[in-house]
Design a protein around this motif. Structure first.
Motif, PDB file in Angstrom:
ATOM      1  N   ALA A 155       5.963  -9.591  54.033  1.00 55.13           N
ATOM      2  CA  ALA A 155       5.788  -8.573  52.990  1.00 55.13           C
ATOM      3  C   ALA A 155       4.327  -8.156  52.860  1.00 55.13           C
ATOM      4  O   ALA A 155       4.019  -6.977  52.664  1.00 55.13           O
ATOM      5  CB  ALA A 155       6.315  -9.096  51.658  1.00 55.13           C
ATOM      6  N   ALA A 156       3.410  -9.124  52.984  1.00 57.58           N
ATOM      7  CA  ALA A 156       1.989  -8.809  52.863  1.00 57.58           C
ATOM      8  C   ALA A 156       1.506  -7.984  54.043  1.00 57.58           C
ATOM      9  O   ALA A 156       0.765  -7.005  53.879  1.00 57.58           O
ATOM     10  CB  ALA A 156       1.176 -10.101  52.755  1.00 57.58           C
ATOM     11  N   ILE A 157       1.920  -8.351  55.258  1.00 54.82           N
ATOM     12  CA  ILE A 157       1.440  -7.662  56.455  1.00 54.82           C
ATOM     13  C   ILE A 157       2.009  -6.249  56.553  1.00 54.82           C
ATOM     14  O   ILE A 157       1.335  -5.329  57.011  1.00 54.82           O
ATOM     15  CB  ILE A 157       1.785  -8.478  57.714  1.00 54.82           C
ATOM     16  N   MET A 158       3.260  -6.058  56.088  1.00 57.02           N
ATOM     17  CA  MET A 158       3.867  -4.731  56.161  1.00 57.02           C
ATOM     18  C   MET A 158       3.635  -3.898  54.902  1.00 57.02           C
ATOM     19  O   MET A 158       3.884  -2.690  54.898  1.00 57.02           O
ATOM     20  CB  MET A 158       5.376  -4.852  56.403  1.00 57.02           C
ATOM     21  N   GLY A 159       3.204  -4.535  53.830  1.00 61.47           N
ATOM     22  CA  GLY A 159       3.015  -3.811  52.584  1.00 61.47           C
ATOM     23  C   GLY A 159       4.313  -3.474  51.881  1.00 61.47           C
ATOM     24  O   GLY A 159       4.399  -2.470  51.170  1.00 61.47           O
ATOM     25  N   VAL A 160       5.339  -4.307  52.073  1.00 61.08           N
ATOM     26  CA  VAL A 160       6.648  -4.055  51.470  1.00 61.08           C
ATOM     27  C   VAL A 160       6.910  -5.065  50.358  1.00 61.08           C
ATOM     28  O   VAL A 160       6.199  -6.059  50.212  1.00 61.08           O
ATOM     29  CB  VAL A 160       7.773  -4.127  52.532  1.00 61.08           C
TER      30      VAL A 160
END
Length: 271
Positions: free
Chosen positions: A166-171
């Motif tokens: 979630a952090a790496i994709m911004g989701v």
């Protein structure tokens, strides 16, 4: 230098607020029709259409995801009141024990990666999202019969992995949290959806706090009008998508959206 050029190119596109609203609305409709926020579809638009560099796109996507989740929370709490969720607080705590650490770690890794590496990792995660989308919407998995201690450890590990992604994709991570909750803890999908918001919100705040410490966070300050407009479009689209829920059969819609993610992954890998 490549990132600087990408950000300058993005500044011109970011001035097109009607386009930003329309793109956000399209993403919201797609996500709303399958009960998700749609942030995984917004990320490739930020990179491929608006021209933001990978890390800048992730930070903008995270900010918009946070706004969309906050807007969805009151409606979810109306549908599933807090007193009904109170009996499941252990599930949220179990997942948060891993997801908060994962969110911090994922954001820290993202800001340190070379741009080319981040593009490739985003491409791989897009493929994973496409697979998860198909599996969760076309198959029915049985609840895992695990001893309580094993389930708790598995929950922390799953939370950590979801926090990183979630952090790496911004989701927000709902597309991963909801099946994880139903699979591990045997709760109704309606309750799982509300629990996922309660887990994803603090998880996103942790990732957001880590990103705010990096100089790349400047992209949000420079493009806040663009981000706000696209977020509003996403919210409006999600409401419309919710009304259209079930209009297009999942057997048609889900594979189509998976193909969109795979095409986006291919383009990101070639970036």
């Amino acid at each position: 230098m490549v990132d600087d050029i990408a950000d300058l190119r993005a500044a011109r596109w970011a001035g097109s607020l009607p386009l930003a609203f329309g793109a956000g609305a399209a993403v919201g409709v797609l996500g709303g029709m399958i009960g998700l926020g749609g942030a995984e579809f917004r990320l490739p638009l930020l990179i491929g259409v608006f021209g933001f560099a990978a890390l800048a796109a992730v930070i903008l996507n995270k900010a918009m995801s946070l706004v969309v989740v906050l807007s969805a929370l009151p409606a979810r709490l109306t549908a599933v009141p807090l007193d009904e969720l109170a009996g499941h607080w252990v599930i949220a705590i179990n997942l948060l024990a891993g997801s908060l650490l994962g969110a911090w770690a994922g954001a820290a890794w993202a800001v340190r990666m070379r741009t080319a590496t981040l593009y490739r990792i985003l491409a791989v995660l897009m493929v994973g999202m496409a697979a998860a989308l198909v599996l969760t919407h076309t198959t029915t998995a049985s609840t895992l019969a695990l001893p309580d201690a094993v389930r708790a450890v598995t929950g922390v590990a799953a939370g950590f992995g979801i926090g990183v992604v979630a952090a790496i994709m911004g989701v927000a991570g709902g597309e991963l949290l909801i099946p994880t909750i139903t699979l591990l803890y045997a709760v109704d999908v309606k309750i799982a959806g509300s629990l996922s918001l309660l887990v994803s919100l603090p998880t996103m705040l942790v990732a957001f706090a880590r990103y705010s410490r990096d100089s790349s966070f400047q992209v949000l300050r420079s493009n806040w009008r663009f981000a706000a407009t696209m977020a509003l479009g996403s919210i409006a689209g999600a409401l419309l998508g919710g009304l259209l829920l079930g209009v297009v059969p999942n057997l048609v819609l889900v594979p189509l959206l998976a193909v969109v993610l795979l095409i986006s992954a291919y383009k990101l890998a070639r970036h």
